[in-house]
Design a protein around this motif. Structure first.
Motif, short mmCIF file in Angstrom:
data_model
loop_
_atom_site.label_atom_id
_atom_site.label_comp_id
_atom_site.label_asym_id
_atom_site.label_seq_id
_atom_site.Cartn_x
_atom_site.Cartn_y
_atom_site.Cartn_z
N ILE A 21 0.88 -1.17 0.00
CA ILE A 21 0.00 0.00 0.00
C ILE A 21 0.91 1.21 0.00
CG2 ILE A 21 -1.71 1.33 1.28
CD1 ILE A 21 -2.73 -1.30 2.42
N VAL A 22 0.72 2.09 -0.96
CA VAL A 22 1.56 3.28 -1.08
C VAL A 22 0.65 4.49 -1.12
CG1 VAL A 22 3.22 4.48 -2.53
CG2 VAL A 22 3.28 1.99 -2.37
N GLN A 23 1.01 5.50 -0.33
CA GLN A 23 0.21 6.71 -0.31
C GLN A 23 1.14 7.89 -0.08
OE1 GLN A 23 -3.11 6.58 2.33
NE2 GLN A 23 -3.41 8.77 2.29
N LYS A 24 1.05 8.89 -0.92
CA LYS A 24 1.83 10.11 -0.75
C LYS A 24 1.13 11.02 0.25
CE LYS A 24 3.53 14.13 -3.33
NZ LYS A 24 3.34 15.02 -2.23
N TYR A 25 1.89 11.64 1.14
CA TYR A 25 1.31 12.61 2.07
C TYR A 25 0.97 13.87 1.29
CZ TYR A 25 0.31 15.21 6.24
OH TYR A 25 -0.34 15.94 7.21
N ILE A 26 -0.24 14.34 1.42
CA ILE A 26 -0.68 15.54 0.71
C ILE A 26 -0.41 16.75 1.60
CG2 ILE A 26 -2.67 16.72 -0.29
CD1 ILE A 26 -3.79 13.91 -0.90
N GLU A 27 0.46 17.62 1.13
CA GLU A 27 0.90 18.76 1.94
C GLU A 27 -0.16 19.84 2.08
OE1 GLU A 27 2.59 17.63 -0.73
OE2 GLU A 27 4.41 16.76 0.10
N ASN A 28 -1.08 19.94 1.13
CA ASN A 28 -2.13 20.95 1.17
C ASN A 28 -3.48 20.23 1.05
OD1 ASN A 28 -3.47 23.36 1.17
ND2 ASN A 28 -2.98 23.86 -0.94
#
Length: 90
Positions: A5-12
């Motif tokens: 499972i891969v998820q990028k942290y959303i900065e905004n």
């Protein structure tokens, strides 16, 4: 079999009722050739247990919408109108 499972942290992030959220859509891939993908009909929206803020990046209850994390939150300081930290898409 490897599972990832891969998820990028959303900065905004988009915010609803002072909470971050994510959409969860279940899919099942039963074949690669030809590609066969099954999607569950109803995705859902998950919310963290606490209001979003960058003031404390270590507050996992404000940054993680995982139910296994939210169940350990101090519910007195994490009360809001989103019952169970989840909404059905409908």
């Amino acid at each position: 079999m490897l599972q990832w499972i891969v998820q990028k942290y959303i900065e905004n992030p988009l915010i609803v009722m002072n909470r971050k959220f994510d959409l969860r859509q279940w899919v099942l891939i039963t074949d690669w050739n030809p590609l066969t993908v099954w999607m569950y009909a109803e995705p859902y929206i998950r919310f963290p247990a606490s209001d979003f803020s960058f003031d404390n990046i270590n507050n996992r209850y404000a940054h993680l919408s995982n139910n296994s994390v939210a169940k350990n939150a101090n519910m007195v300081s994490c009360q809001h109108e989103i019952e169970g930290n989840m909404w059905a898409l409908s």
